[in-house]
Scaffold this motif. Sequence first.
Motif, PDB file in Angstrom:
ATOM      1  N   LEU A 244      33.717  53.847 -38.712  1.00 37.19           N
ATOM      2  CA  LEU A 244      33.231  54.476 -37.481  1.00 37.19           C
ATOM      3  C   LEU A 244      34.055  55.727 -37.213  1.00 37.19           C
ATOM      4  O   LEU A 244      35.286  55.678 -37.202  1.00 37.19           O
ATOM      5  CB  LEU A 244      33.356  53.512 -36.301  1.00 37.19           C
ATOM      6  CG  LEU A 244      33.002  54.098 -34.924  1.00 37.19           C
ATOM      7  CD1 LEU A 244      31.552  54.549 -34.862  1.00 37.19           C
ATOM      8  CD2 LEU A 244      33.292  53.083 -33.813  1.00 37.19           C
ATOM      9  N   ILE A 245      33.373  56.844 -37.045  1.00 36.45           N
ATOM     10  CA  ILE A 245      34.074  58.101 -36.770  1.00 36.45           C
ATOM     11  C   ILE A 245      33.606  58.632 -35.417  1.00 36.45           C
ATOM     12  O   ILE A 245      32.512  59.181 -35.307  1.00 36.45           O
ATOM     13  CB  ILE A 245      33.808  59.151 -37.875  1.00 36.45           C
ATOM     14  CG1 ILE A 245      33.981  58.538 -39.275  1.00 36.45           C
ATOM     15  CG2 ILE A 245      34.733  60.356 -37.690  1.00 36.45           C
ATOM     16  CD1 ILE A 245      33.731  59.504 -40.419  1.00 36.45           C
ATOM     17  N   PRO A 246      34.435  58.444 -34.370  1.00 31.90           N
ATOM     18  CA  PRO A 246      34.083  59.076 -33.093  1.00 31.90           C
ATOM     19  C   PRO A 246      34.244  60.584 -33.271  1.00 31.90           C
ATOM     20  O   PRO A 246      35.295  61.039 -33.698  1.00 31.90           O
ATOM     21  CB  PRO A 246      35.133  58.546 -32.101  1.00 31.90           C
ATOM     22  CG  PRO A 246      35.858  57.426 -32.818  1.00 31.90           C
ATOM     23  CD  PRO A 246      35.721  57.725 -34.284  1.00 31.90           C
ATOM     24  N   ALA A 247      33.196  61.324 -33.006  1.00 30.34           N
ATOM     25  CA  ALA A 247      33.285  62.759 -33.278  1.00 30.34           C
ATOM     26  C   ALA A 247      32.564  63.552 -32.201  1.00 30.34           C
ATOM     27  O   ALA A 247      31.506  63.143 -31.726  1.00 30.34           O
ATOM     28  CB  ALA A 247      32.669  63.082 -34.639  1.00 30.34           C
ATOM     29  N   PHE A 248      33.154  64.659 -31.843  1.00 33.50           N
ATOM     30  CA  PHE A 248      32.463  65.583 -30.958  1.00 33.50           C
ATOM     31  C   PHE A 248      31.130  65.920 -31.610  1.00 33.50           C
ATOM     32  O   PHE A 248      31.069  66.200 -32.801  1.00 33.50           O
ATOM     33  CB  PHE A 248      33.277  66.861 -30.768  1.00 33.50           C
ATOM     34  CG  PHE A 248      34.617  66.620 -30.169  1.00 33.50           C
ATOM     35  CD1 PHE A 248      34.741  66.216 -28.851  1.00 33.50           C
ATOM     36  CD2 PHE A 248      35.758  66.775 -30.923  1.00 33.50           C
ATOM     37  CE1 PHE A 248      35.983  65.974 -28.296  1.00 33.50           C
ATOM     38  CE2 PHE A 248      37.010  66.538 -30.374  1.00 33.50           C
ATOM     39  CZ  PHE A 248      37.120  66.137 -29.063  1.00 33.50           C
ATOM     40  N   LEU A 357      32.949  46.875 -33.399  1.00 40.04           N
ATOM     41  CA  LEU A 357      33.653  47.019 -34.675  1.00 40.04           C
ATOM     42  C   LEU A 357      35.166  46.843 -34.570  1.00 40.04           C
ATOM     43  O   LEU A 357      35.815  46.461 -35.550  1.00 40.04           O
ATOM     44  CB  LEU A 357      33.347  48.402 -35.283  1.00 40.04           C
ATOM     45  CG  LEU A 357      31.865  48.639 -35.626  1.00 40.04           C
ATOM     46  CD1 LEU A 357      31.626  50.093 -36.017  1.00 40.04           C
ATOM     47  CD2 LEU A 357      31.414  47.712 -36.756  1.00 40.04           C
ATOM     48  N   LEU A 358      35.761  47.135 -33.407  1.00 38.93           N
ATOM     49  CA  LEU A 358      37.227  47.082 -33.288  1.00 38.93           C
ATOM     50  C   LEU A 358      37.826  45.703 -33.592  1.00 38.93           C
ATOM     51  O   LEU A 358      38.895  45.628 -34.210  1.00 38.93           O
ATOM     52  CB  LEU A 358      37.669  47.542 -31.888  1.00 38.93           C
ATOM     53  CG  LEU A 358      37.765  49.057 -31.659  1.00 38.93           C
ATOM     54  CD1 LEU A 358      38.138  49.344 -30.202  1.00 38.93           C
ATOM     55  CD2 LEU A 358      38.775  49.710 -32.598  1.00 38.93           C
ATOM     56  N   PRO A 359      37.196  44.596 -33.175  1.00 40.48           N
ATOM     57  CA  PRO A 359      37.839  43.298 -33.398  1.00 40.48           C
ATOM     58  C   PRO A 359      37.908  42.854 -34.864  1.00 40.48           C
ATOM     59  O   PRO A 359      38.578  41.877 -35.164  1.00 40.48           O
ATOM     60  CB  PRO A 359      36.960  42.321 -32.582  1.00 40.48           C
ATOM     61  CG  PRO A 359      36.260  43.178 -31.582  1.00 40.48           C
ATOM     62  CD  PRO A 359      36.022  44.476 -32.296  1.00 40.48           C
ATOM     63  N   GLN A 386      44.801  46.620 -27.537  1.00 40.13           N
ATOM     64  CA  GLN A 386      43.638  46.298 -26.713  1.00 40.13           C
ATOM     65  C   GLN A 386      43.182  47.567 -26.008  1.00 40.13           C
ATOM     66  O   GLN A 386      44.023  48.352 -25.591  1.00 40.13           O
ATOM     67  CB  GLN A 386      44.051  45.281 -25.641  1.00 40.13           C
ATOM     68  CG  GLN A 386      43.282  44.011 -25.707  1.00 40.13           C
ATOM     69  CD  GLN A 386      43.728  43.009 -24.648  1.00 40.13           C
ATOM     70  OE1 GLN A 386      44.338  43.363 -23.648  1.00 40.13           O
ATOM     71  NE2 GLN A 386      43.398  41.762 -24.879  1.00 40.13           N
ATOM     72  N   VAL A 387      41.886  47.770 -25.919  1.00 39.32           N
ATOM     73  CA  VAL A 387      41.382  48.874 -25.092  1.00 39.32           C
ATOM     74  C   VAL A 387      40.322  48.328 -24.158  1.00 39.32           C
ATOM     75  O   VAL A 387      39.665  47.327 -24.454  1.00 39.32           O
ATOM     76  CB  VAL A 387      40.791  50.038 -25.934  1.00 39.32           C
ATOM     77  CG1 VAL A 387      41.873  50.815 -26.658  1.00 39.32           C
ATOM     78  CG2 VAL A 387      39.737  49.541 -26.904  1.00 39.32           C
ATOM     79  N   VAL A 394      38.954  44.795 -25.130  1.00 39.40           N
ATOM     80  CA  VAL A 394      38.509  44.627 -26.515  1.00 39.40           C
ATOM     81  C   VAL A 394      39.742  44.649 -27.411  1.00 39.40           C
ATOM     82  O   VAL A 394      40.560  45.570 -27.338  1.00 39.40           O
ATOM     83  CB  VAL A 394      37.529  45.756 -26.917  1.00 39.40           C
ATOM     84  CG1 VAL A 394      37.105  45.615 -28.365  1.00 39.40           C
ATOM     85  CG2 VAL A 394      36.319  45.765 -25.992  1.00 39.40           C
ATOM     86  N   THR A 395      39.879  43.628 -28.243  1.00 37.65           N
ATOM     87  CA  THR A 395      41.033  43.530 -29.136  1.00 37.65           C
ATOM     88  C   THR A 395      40.863  44.475 -30.331  1.00 37.65           C
ATOM     89  O   THR A 395      39.773  44.564 -30.893  1.00 37.65           O
ATOM     90  CB  THR A 395      41.187  42.086 -29.656  1.00 37.65           C
ATOM     91  OG1 THR A 395      41.247  41.226 -28.519  1.00 37.65           O
ATOM     92  CG2 THR A 395      42.440  41.917 -30.480  1.00 37.65           C
ATOM     93  N   VAL A 396      41.950  45.144 -30.688  1.00 43.48           N
ATOM     94  CA  VAL A 396      41.898  46.096 -31.797  1.00 43.48           C
ATOM     95  C   VAL A 396      42.477  45.454 -33.053  1.00 43.48           C
ATOM     96  O   VAL A 396      43.679  45.224 -33.147  1.00 43.48           O
ATOM     97  CB  VAL A 396      42.691  47.383 -31.459  1.00 43.48           C
ATOM     98  CG1 VAL A 396      42.620  48.378 -32.609  1.00 43.48           C
ATOM     99  CG2 VAL A 396      42.181  48.011 -30.169  1.00 43.48           C
ATOM    100  N   ARG A 397      41.601  45.126 -34.012  1.00 42.33           N
ATOM    101  CA  ARG A 397      42.082  44.618 -35.306  1.00 42.33           C
ATOM    102  C   ARG A 397      41.639  45.529 -36.459  1.00 42.33           C
ATOM    103  O   ARG A 397      42.173  45.431 -37.558  1.00 42.33           O
ATOM    104  CB  ARG A 397      41.553  43.197 -35.557  1.00 42.33           C
ATOM    105  CG  ARG A 397      42.184  42.166 -34.645  1.00 42.33           C
ATOM    106  CD  ARG A 397      41.993  40.735 -35.187  1.00 42.33           C
ATOM    107  NE  ARG A 397      42.227  39.777 -34.110  1.00 42.33           N
ATOM    108  CZ  ARG A 397      41.291  39.369 -33.253  1.00 42.33           C
ATOM    109  NH1 ARG A 397      40.045  39.796 -33.363  1.00 42.33           N
ATOM    110  NH2 ARG A 397      41.580  38.507 -32.301  1.00 42.33           N
TER     111      ARG A 397
END
Length: 465
Positions: A244-248, A357-359, A386-387, A394-397
Amino acid sequence: MSTVDRPRITFFGAADTVTGSRYLVEYGSSQILLESGLFQGPRELRQRNWDDLSVPASELDAVVISHAHLDHCGYLPRLWRQGYRGPIYLTPDTANLAAIVLRDSARLQEEDAFYAQKKGYSKHKEPLPLYGQDDAEGAISLFRPVNFSAWQDLPEGGRVRFLPAGHILGAAIVDMECGGVRLLHSGDLGQGNHPLLVGPHVIPEVEYDAVLVESTYGDRVHPPRDNTLAEVISSTIHRGGTVLIPAFAVDRTEVLLHAINEAVDAGEIPRVPIYVDSPMAIEALTVYRHAIDRDHSEIRPEIREHLSAADVFDPGTLETLRTPEDSKSINGAPPCIIISASGMATGGRVLHHLKRLLPDPLNSVVLVGYQAGGTRGAQLRDGAKQVRIHGEDVTVRAEIHDVGYFSVHADRNDVLGWLRSAPIAPKRIVLIHGENEERHELAPVVEEKTGVKVFTPGYEETLTL
Ligand code: ZN
């Protein structure tokens, strides 16, 4: 109507931070607003977006916008709402992109207010959008595109022109002459290595009373481009994860697609589905494709001459997801690459992907741009476990990678190089568009290298020229 004895600039934003670019230029009885950007990041900064300008918007004579990023144009609908009906000068592609950006921003503001109300996680009983579609359309109706290099008249004999900044499509360095003074505003400067655009125009041979220059990356030098992006994509895909690419949506998505396309061609990453999940990014892609198709002074000649637009962005597996249903259809899809906005994970469809997707440690999130302090993007970059998304923890794994080399901002060396390109030393250099730490680190270096007095304005500070 008031008049000023000497031209002056008041810094109503991007003066002690990166976002919220707004500079009021006053000369004679004229008032020009240079940039009309949104504050982004921490709540106390975003709160400023709700305030009216400290001068009546209806009394402004003109607004000048350097480029289509929200932190430079996102406050325009608020100006419309405050009664501004004058011209907004910007380049033709900035007009094309800013129209997309403002419509999307208005929609997001409305959706977020609606969502906050529905889920009841807002502190306000009836959360209101900062602005709506009508305000955005109103602002867009005031756009007056001006081609690169052409002079546009301003009141009382003033004038303004745009020079390519190499930052995103349409982005300009703003050259202004007003009330007997000459001003150059860097806007956001590119690095000179944008894969699609020519580099920033050099400083013209003029004795400027002030050169305003951005200092976003004033404290650092960008690492050279390496193969991290391709390696992360390759290893994530091979273990069955999703990238996953968060992008402008504007520019970063196009630059990423170009880089991924080249990596696929070189056999560095497998040919998997690439989803662009952002309606705004899809529209911006069309503007970029048209710009490349036209004979365009801002596009690198090798891109224009040797490649068709379709080849530049698409290895044959590109899919654009226009509707929320399209977006949901990729939930649980096999290994793939998702590019989605917003770039700092402050809103937009990327939030739903992050939540999903983060978990899972199989997945990777790749950060490719500037992450302003206080945003979710900055929290992920800094190793948050966590965010909070839509009121849930949401847990970040997933693996988090920060690939800073996709920055389209000049670094310290680029800024110094650009300033030193001035054939005639300016009377003063004004460092804007940077966090205070970066600016105060850069200021003495600029003074030493250029021999020119450096000014670092604070919020609402005025500089008389
Ligand atoms: Zn920008």
